[in-house]
Design a protein around this motif. Structure first.
Motif, PDB file in Angstrom:
ATOM      1  N   VAL A 108       6.801 -34.390  15.346  1.00 24.91           N
ATOM      2  CA  VAL A 108       6.660 -33.216  15.466  1.00 24.91           C
ATOM      3  C   VAL A 108       7.640 -33.081  16.697  1.00 24.91           C
ATOM      4  CG1 VAL A 108       5.377 -31.307  16.865  1.00 24.91           C
ATOM      5  CG2 VAL A 108       4.357 -32.905  15.047  1.00 24.91           C
ATOM      6  N   ALA A 109       8.623 -31.909  16.676  1.00 30.64           N
ATOM      7  CA  ALA A 109       9.634 -31.828  17.672  1.00 30.64           C
ATOM      8  C   ALA A 109      10.091 -30.299  17.877  1.00 30.64           C
ATOM      9  CB  ALA A 109      11.128 -32.461  17.332  1.00 30.64           C
ATOM     10  N   THR A 110      10.772 -30.201  18.928  1.00 30.70           N
ATOM     11  CA  THR A 110      11.599 -28.748  19.266  1.00 30.70           C
ATOM     12  C   THR A 110      12.842 -29.094  19.290  1.00 30.70           C
ATOM     13  OG1 THR A 110      11.297 -29.079  21.682  1.00 30.70           O
ATOM     14  CG2 THR A 110       9.363 -28.072  20.525  1.00 30.70           C
ATOM     15  N   LEU A 111      13.736 -27.966  19.057  1.00 31.82           N
ATOM     16  CA  LEU A 111      15.111 -27.874  19.147  1.00 31.82           C
ATOM     17  C   LEU A 111      15.277 -27.052  20.231  1.00 31.82           C
ATOM     18  CD1 LEU A 111      16.168 -28.383  15.570  1.00 31.82           C
ATOM     19  CD2 LEU A 111      16.709 -30.249  17.356  1.00 31.82           C
ATOM     20  N   ASP A 112      16.458 -27.052  20.857  1.00 32.96           N
ATOM     21  CA  ASP A 112      16.940 -25.838  22.017  1.00 32.96           C
ATOM     22  C   ASP A 112      18.218 -25.486  21.860  1.00 32.96           C
ATOM     23  OD1 ASP A 112      18.616 -27.616  23.236  1.00 32.96           O
ATOM     24  OD2 ASP A 112      17.083 -28.048  25.089  1.00 32.96           O
ATOM     25  N   GLY A 113      18.612 -24.448  22.458  1.00 34.11           N
ATOM     26  CA  GLY A 113      19.741 -23.878  22.325  1.00 34.11           C
ATOM     27  C   GLY A 113      21.093 -24.713  22.596  1.00 34.11           C
ATOM     28  N   MET A 114      20.831 -25.919  23.354  1.00 35.79           N
ATOM     29  CA  MET A 114      21.814 -26.974  23.385  1.00 35.79           C
ATOM     30  C   MET A 114      22.060 -27.984  22.472  1.00 35.79           C
ATOM     31  SD  MET A 114      21.977 -27.600  27.654  1.00 35.79           S
ATOM     32  CE  MET A 114      20.056 -27.866  27.752  1.00 35.79           C
ATOM     33  N   GLY A 115      20.798 -27.968  21.523  1.00 36.59           N
ATOM     34  CA  GLY A 115      20.948 -29.124  20.363  1.00 36.59           C
ATOM     35  C   GLY A 115      19.939 -29.976  20.760  1.00 36.59           C
ATOM     36  N   TYR A 116      19.287 -29.873  21.887  1.00 37.48           N
ATOM     37  CA  TYR A 116      18.468 -31.309  22.260  1.00 37.48           C
ATOM     38  C   TYR A 116      17.395 -31.290  21.416  1.00 37.48           C
ATOM     39  CZ  TYR A 116      20.057 -33.990  26.307  1.00 37.48           C
ATOM     40  OH  TYR A 116      20.740 -34.946  26.984  1.00 37.48           O
ATOM     41  N   ILE A 117      17.005 -32.496  20.787  1.00 37.35           N
ATOM     42  CA  ILE A 117      15.746 -32.804  20.346  1.00 37.35           C
ATOM     43  C   ILE A 117      14.662 -33.256  21.277  1.00 37.35           C
ATOM     44  CG2 ILE A 117      14.561 -34.217  18.406  1.00 37.35           C
ATOM     45  CD1 ILE A 117      17.434 -34.554  17.111  1.00 37.35           C
ATOM     46  N   ASP A 118      13.581 -32.716  21.026  1.00 36.65           N
ATOM     47  CA  ASP A 118      12.433 -33.249  22.000  1.00 36.65           C
ATOM     48  C   ASP A 118      11.316 -33.699  21.146  1.00 36.65           C
ATOM     49  OD1 ASP A 118      11.002 -33.953  24.332  1.00 36.65           O
ATOM     50  OD2 ASP A 118      10.625 -31.696  24.958  1.00 36.65           O
ATOM     51  N   ILE A 119      10.994 -34.938  20.909  1.00 35.18           N
ATOM     52  CA  ILE A 119      10.085 -35.434  20.030  1.00 35.18           C
ATOM     53  C   ILE A 119       8.583 -35.118  20.936  1.00 35.18           C
ATOM     54  CG2 ILE A 119       8.988 -37.279  18.918  1.00 35.18           C
ATOM     55  CD1 ILE A 119      11.577 -36.384  17.607  1.00 35.18           C
ATOM     56  N   ARG A 120       7.938 -34.387  20.437  1.00 35.58           N
ATOM     57  CA  ARG A 120       6.322 -33.908  20.866  1.00 35.58           C
ATOM     58  C   ARG A 120       5.267 -35.062  20.567  1.00 35.58           C
ATOM     59  NH1 ARG A 120       6.820 -28.754  23.152  1.00 35.58           N
ATOM     60  NH2 ARG A 120       8.604 -28.692  24.017  1.00 35.58           N
ATOM     61  N   ASP A 121       5.561 -35.456  19.331  1.00 38.18           N
ATOM     62  CA  ASP A 121       4.469 -36.597  18.703  1.00 38.18           C
ATOM     63  C   ASP A 121       4.679 -36.983  17.245  1.00 38.18           C
ATOM     64  OD1 ASP A 121       2.162 -38.280  19.190  1.00 38.18           O
ATOM     65  OD2 ASP A 121       1.151 -36.717  20.341  1.00 38.18           O
ATOM     66  N   ARG A 122       4.176 -37.989  16.924  1.00 39.87           N
ATOM     67  CA  ARG A 122       4.055 -37.961  15.374  1.00 39.87           C
ATOM     68  C   ARG A 122       2.963 -37.284  14.944  1.00 39.87           C
ATOM     69  NH1 ARG A 122       7.551 -40.203  12.355  1.00 39.87           N
ATOM     70  NH2 ARG A 122       5.902 -41.341  10.978  1.00 39.87           N
ATOM     71  N   ILE A 123       3.204 -36.712  13.767  1.00 40.87           N
ATOM     72  CA  ILE A 123       2.249 -35.691  13.168  1.00 40.87           C
ATOM     73  C   ILE A 123       0.888 -36.231  13.218  1.00 40.87           C
ATOM     74  CG2 ILE A 123       1.552 -34.616  11.072  1.00 40.87           C
ATOM     75  CD1 ILE A 123       4.727 -34.151  10.604  1.00 40.87           C
ATOM     76  N   LYS A 124       0.710 -37.643  12.694  1.00 41.38           N
ATOM     77  CA  LYS A 124      -0.508 -38.187  12.735  1.00 41.38           C
ATOM     78  C   LYS A 124      -1.141 -38.626  14.071  1.00 41.38           C
ATOM     79  CE  LYS A 124       1.203 -43.000  12.070  1.00 41.38           C
ATOM     80  NZ  LYS A 124       2.978 -42.751  12.365  1.00 41.38           N
ATOM     81  N   ASP A 125      -0.283 -38.405  15.080  1.00 40.39           N
ATOM     82  CA  ASP A 125      -0.948 -38.653  16.575  1.00 40.39           C
ATOM     83  C   ASP A 125      -1.106 -37.521  17.250  1.00 40.39           C
ATOM     84  OD1 ASP A 125      -0.865 -41.530  15.868  1.00 40.39           O
ATOM     85  OD2 ASP A 125       1.060 -41.777  16.701  1.00 40.39           O
ATOM     86  N   VAL A 126      -0.866 -36.479  16.804  1.00 39.04           N
ATOM     87  CA  VAL A 126      -1.083 -35.092  17.647  1.00 39.04           C
ATOM     88  C   VAL A 126      -2.624 -34.944  17.542  1.00 39.04           C
ATOM     89  CG1 VAL A 126      -0.972 -32.529  17.786  1.00 39.04           C
ATOM     90  CG2 VAL A 126       0.819 -34.067  17.164  1.00 39.04           C
ATOM     91  N   ILE A 127      -3.147 -34.644  18.857  1.00 36.70           N
ATOM     92  CA  ILE A 127      -4.715 -34.462  19.009  1.00 36.70           C
ATOM     93  C   ILE A 127      -4.912 -33.021  18.887  1.00 36.70           C
ATOM     94  CG2 ILE A 127      -6.485 -34.986  20.749  1.00 36.70           C
ATOM     95  CD1 ILE A 127      -4.486 -36.969  22.084  1.00 36.70           C
ATOM     96  N   LYS A 128      -5.960 -32.625  18.004  1.00 38.25           N
ATOM     97  CA  LYS A 128      -6.330 -31.289  17.974  1.00 38.25           C
ATOM     98  C   LYS A 128      -7.585 -31.252  18.712  1.00 38.25           C
ATOM     99  CE  LYS A 128      -6.619 -27.338  14.882  1.00 38.25           C
ATOM    100  NZ  LYS A 128      -6.305 -27.124  13.536  1.00 38.25           N
ATOM    101  N   THR A 129      -7.797 -30.564  19.686  1.00 36.32           N
ATOM    102  CA  THR A 129      -9.099 -30.359  20.498  1.00 36.32           C
ATOM    103  C   THR A 129      -9.545 -28.838  20.699  1.00 36.32           C
ATOM    104  OG1 THR A 129     -10.440 -30.740  22.536  1.00 36.32           O
ATOM    105  CG2 THR A 129      -8.109 -30.596  22.616  1.00 36.32           C
ATOM    106  N   GLY A 130     -10.545 -28.490  20.073  1.00 40.68           N
ATOM    107  CA  GLY A 130     -10.886 -27.084  20.312  1.00 40.68           C
ATOM    108  C   GLY A 130      -9.789 -26.112  19.647  1.00 40.68           C
ATOM    109  N   GLY A 131      -9.170 -26.439  18.634  1.00 40.82           N
ATOM    110  CA  GLY A 131      -8.185 -25.824  18.123  1.00 40.82           C
ATOM    111  C   GLY A 131      -7.071 -25.562  18.934  1.00 40.82           C
ATOM    112  N   GLU A 132      -6.665 -26.273  19.688  1.00 40.19           N
ATOM    113  CA  GLU A 132      -5.335 -26.515  20.520  1.00 40.19           C
ATOM    114  C   GLU A 132      -4.778 -27.825  20.205  1.00 40.19           C
ATOM    115  OE1 GLU A 132      -3.949 -24.126  22.429  1.00 40.19           O
ATOM    116  OE2 GLU A 132      -5.694 -22.788  22.234  1.00 40.19           O
TER     117      GLU A 132
END
Length: 560
Positions: free
Chosen positions: A426-450
């Protein structure tokens, strides 16, 4: 199809294939006297390296290795491994770099699946090899690799000992031309389920990856890392994505190279000091091991540049290394990507910013390197905006990505769904082209719908002065679905509990970095956090351990 202009070449024009042998040509041209060093045991010049590669090619050919055969290597990081990374593919065979830290059952599976024909076995692994030899289905012959005086071992169909065989072989070999799309290397990557999967790379892919890697690490002024005058020592195993491909680049540039064998902190620091090492690469846990070992205490590592990959680089580790004189730079890649995809880059705008902002961008995954395309997609494969906020799965295109998993057609199609390689990150890309890895899909924590990023939490928790190492995972919760759970290793003489951690994280909630429900309500203080065979946090095993601890009401646990 687009109608382009194609001109027929002269009949005598040479169609130059991109082969690994082309990389070997340059090193001895540039710096004949530069050395390849193995521990405190051996030193070679580049002409000697080239001669030994030719001798090894003759040994393998005499042993019956043919183009298309797979030759496996079980060794620590050594000059021998470097020689194998060239000689084996240069005769048209495929080098299988065996992950010696896998279980014997997994090693057996990978060797049979890869259809290994010949195996080079370090004496340290003779017992391991003997235990599985009777179940190997394709291996014909073995070669023994030794450091000590004993040049014999009980190996089935043993051709001989490496150095003795090389000494008796011809120092000349006419390495042929062949199709640049021939497979050169293979190795196996483990996932959360099932058997390890075989990735593979061609000569063309490895040459292009080497050129891009040398270009990025040597030409981007804001993070200039690697030049011909640097001294290179890998601290990423050579069985792990060819030590991230750096040995090919270092050899092409004629750099002094230092191979440490088995990773022992005292030896690594001795080699760094005596050989004047300036450039390395590793995963965060290996760097933490070095910084925390007794030999390194009080040591100023000024001038050492280290690329961190494999796992997220957090701010705490960055600052701890900087305080010891080490300049860290984050980079991103995977086993499936050869591996280089992106590296930190500080453009003019960021250079003019604050030190805090520069650090923020130095520890992100970075900007895609030349020839790499990156995008983010939703669960249906729709492309998402590169606004620095919208999260999606990172997908990639580049000329050096594995084209599939060996003999795994269904998994290969999943990997390349929609014509893009799916990373599972899971990642974001910004206007400068930067990749920011937020997590592995399997490691993201889902709590109370967030959704909560375990990587973000690990970064913030690691800033507590008592915390030496941290891993955060989601555990089942009857009310919220999942809740974050923090596994901690504390510094000597320090203590921490769940309430103290909550107080530490409160300011980050107030500043808007995280929501209050992201604060772990349970922690476990342990002496060691489980790691994978390549030194990454083993979150699959961590989850299993936590379930067992909870079932036994372990005293390790601290609850709010």
């Amino acid at each position: 199809m687009l109608q382009t202009r194609i001109i027929k070449p002269a009949e005598g024009a040479y169609a130059y294939p991109l082969l690994i042998k082309r990389l070997l040509m340059s090193g001895s041209r540039y710096e004949k006297t530069r050395e390849i060093v193995y521990r405190d045991q051996l030193r070679l010049t580049y002409p000697q390296l080239n001669e030994r590669i030719a001798r090894l090619a003759n040994v393998l050919t005499e042993a019956g290795v043919k183009a298309g055969d797979t030759v496996a290597v079980m060794d620590w990081d050594s000059h021998r491994y470097l020689e194998c990374m060239f000689a084996i593919p240069m005769i048209g065979a495929v080098v299988h770099t065996i992950n010696v830290r896998l279980s014997p059952e997994q090693i057996l599976y990978t060797m049979n699946h890869a259809e290994d024909r010949v195996v080079l076995v370090n004496s340290d692994f003779v017992g391991l090899y003997q235990a599985i030899a009777g179940q190997l289905t394709t291996v014909d012959k073995t070669l023994l690799l030794t450091d000590g005086p004993d040049k014999t071992a009980e190996l089935p169909n043993l051709v001989g000992e490496y150095e003795q065989l090389l000494a008796a072989a011809s120092p000349r070999y006419d390495f042929p031309d062949f199709d640049e799309n021939s497979v050169a290397t293979t190795f196996y990557t483990t996932g959360t389920t099932g058997n390890p999967k075989g990735v593979y790379f061609t000569h063309r892919q490895l040459v292009l990856h080497t050129l891009a890697e040398a270009s990025v690490t040597g030409s981007i002024d804001s993070v200039r890392l690697l030049g011909s005058n640097d001294v290179y020592m890998p601290i990423t195993p050579m069985f792990h994505v060819h030590a991230w491909g750096i040995p090919y680049a270092a050899t092409m540039l004629g750099m002094k190279q230092v191979y440490p064998g088995r990773y022992e902190p005292d030896m690594l620091i001795k080699l760094w000091r005596e050989e004047k090492v300036t450039f390395s690469h590793c995963v965060p846990t290996i760097l933490q091991m070095l910084l925390n070992c007794p030999t390194s205490q009080g040591q100023d590592f000024g001038g050492w540049k280290i690329i961190i990959g494999g796992s997220a680089l957090n701010r705490s580790l960055y600052q701890a290394a900087l305080a010891r004189g080490i300049q860290l730079t984050a980079a991103y890649g995977m086993s499936e990507t050869c591996p280089l995809i992106s590296a930190a880059h500080l453009n003019d705008e960021l250079q003019a910013g604050s030190e805090d902002e520069r650090v923020t961008y130095r520890i992100k995954a970075g900007v895609p390197v030349p020839l790499v395309e990156a995008a983010i997609v939703d669960g249906d494969g729709n492309f998402l905006p590169a606004d620095g906020e919208t999260q999606g799965e990172l997908v990639l295109r580049a000329p050096w990505l594995t084209m599939g998993y060996f003999k795994e057609a269904e998994k290969s199609e999943e990997l390349w769904q929609g014509g893009w390689l799916h990373t599972g990150d899971v990642a974001t890309l910004d206007g400068m082209g930067y990749i920011d890895i937020r997590d592995r899909i399997k490691d993201v924590i889902k709590t109370g719908g967030e959704w909560i990023s375990s990587l973000d939490l690990e970064d913030l928790v690691s800033r507590h002065p008592a915390v030496r190492e941290v891993a955060v995972v989601g555990v089942a919760d009857p009310q919220w679905g999942e809740r974050p759970f923090a596994l901690l290793v504390v510094r000597e003489g320090q203590v921490i509990d769940a309430k103290a951690l909550k107080e530490h994280l409160k300011p980050f909630v107030e500043q808007g970095h995280i929501n209050k429900w992201a604060i772990p309500s349970q922690i476990a203080v342990v002496t060691e956090i489980p790691k994978t065979s390549v030194g990454k946090l083993d979150k699959k095993r961590i989850r299993q351990d936590i379930v067992q601890w909870q079932a036994s009401n372990s005293a390790f646990l601290s609850t709010l």
